[in-house]
Design a protein around this motif. Structure first.
Motif, PDB file in Angstrom:
ATOM      1  N   LEU A  27       0.702  -1.156  -0.073  1.00  0.00           N
ATOM      2  CA  LEU A  27      -0.018  -0.023  -0.102  1.00  0.00           C
ATOM      3  C   LEU A  27       0.813   1.299  -0.098  1.00  0.00           C
ATOM      4  N   ALA A  28       2.005   1.169   0.399  1.00  0.00           N
ATOM      5  CA  ALA A  28       2.797   2.398   0.543  1.00  0.00           C
ATOM      6  C   ALA A  28       4.433   1.818   0.195  1.00  0.00           C
ATOM      7  N   PRO A  29       4.553   1.454  -1.012  1.00  0.00           N
ATOM      8  CA  PRO A  29       5.849   0.915  -1.311  1.00  0.00           C
ATOM      9  C   PRO A  29       7.002   1.786  -1.183  1.00  0.00           C
ATOM     10  N   GLY A  33      11.189   1.472   0.122  1.00  0.00           N
ATOM     11  CA  GLY A  33      12.177   1.996  -0.683  1.00  0.00           C
ATOM     12  C   GLY A  33      12.034   1.495  -2.322  1.00  0.00           C
ATOM     13  N   PHE A  34      10.690   1.326  -2.556  1.00  0.00           N
ATOM     14  CA  PHE A  34      10.341   0.883  -3.967  1.00  0.00           C
ATOM     15  C   PHE A  34       9.577   2.022  -4.531  1.00  0.00           C
TER      16      PHE A  34
END
Length: 204
Positions: A27-29, A33-34
């Motif tokens: 949901l919050a990559p 670090g993505f």
């Protein structure tokens, strides 16, 4: 309708599953670090030309033992400074943000503006507040709560939702406390999932 080819009593219950352990990646990559979103959903509602008092809202998410929850995800939605939710009348105001707790101390931070009072469906004014939905590893269903502001005592006293909560101690779990900060007006709001001082959660 054709009957089952085997006795219904022989069916086994499907195994349950909790959220996680990679809630933040899905949901919050960017928190992990993505860099996969062209326009990441951020933890700031501030924008050029936006009217209202900018505030920093921060705190910790804590479990029943008081330990920080390091992979919780919070989504907020709120009215603008005039008490209007995102739409044609509140042009330039997104009204919704997403933040994760950090992997160190379970802290989150949201940069937004202080919302105005909102007219409820029963025709009564609600105090300035921010709606919160929270999910984390081990939580089957998202939890809903609200953030009110401790320095809005008069508005809070007339709020129809706060008036439903029994006990001063329980009500205090919904109040964000002003605190000093170098980058403007700031509020502290900790969320306790269980145990002593558990945050009031709502069934929606």
């Amino acid at each position: 309708m054709n009957p089952l080819p085997f006795p219904q009593a022989a069916l086994r219950e499907t195994a349950s599953q909790t959220a996680g352990p990679y809630v933040h990646i899905g949901l919050a990559p960017q928190q992990a670090g993505f860099d996969v979103y062209r326009n990441p959903i951020g933890a700031s509602l501030l924008a050029d030309g936006l009217e209202g008092q900018p505030i920093v809202l921060s705190g910790q998410v804590l479990d029943g033992a008081g330990a920080p929850v390091r992979d919780a995800l919070l989504e907020i939605w709120q009215a603008d400074a005039h008490g209007r939710y995102a739409g044609p009348e509140a042009a330039g105001f997104r009204g919704w943000a997403r933040a994760c707790t950090d992997f160190d101390k379970g802290r989150y931070r949201i940069d937004t503006i202080k919302p105005g009072r909102v007219m409820g469906r029963d025709g009564r004014w609600m105090a300035p507040h921010i709606n919160v939905w929270l999910v984390a590893r081990g939580i089957n269903l998202g939890l809903h709560t609200r953030i009110y502001f401790a320095d809005e005592a008069e508005a809070n006293a007339a709020d129809p939702v706060l008036s439903l909560i029994d006990g001063e101690g329980r009500l205090q779990t919904l109040l964000a406390l002003p605190e000093s900060a170098s980058d403007g007006l700031a509020y502290r709001f900790d969320i306790r999932l269980q145990g002593e001082g558990e945050t009031v959660f709502f069934e929606l």
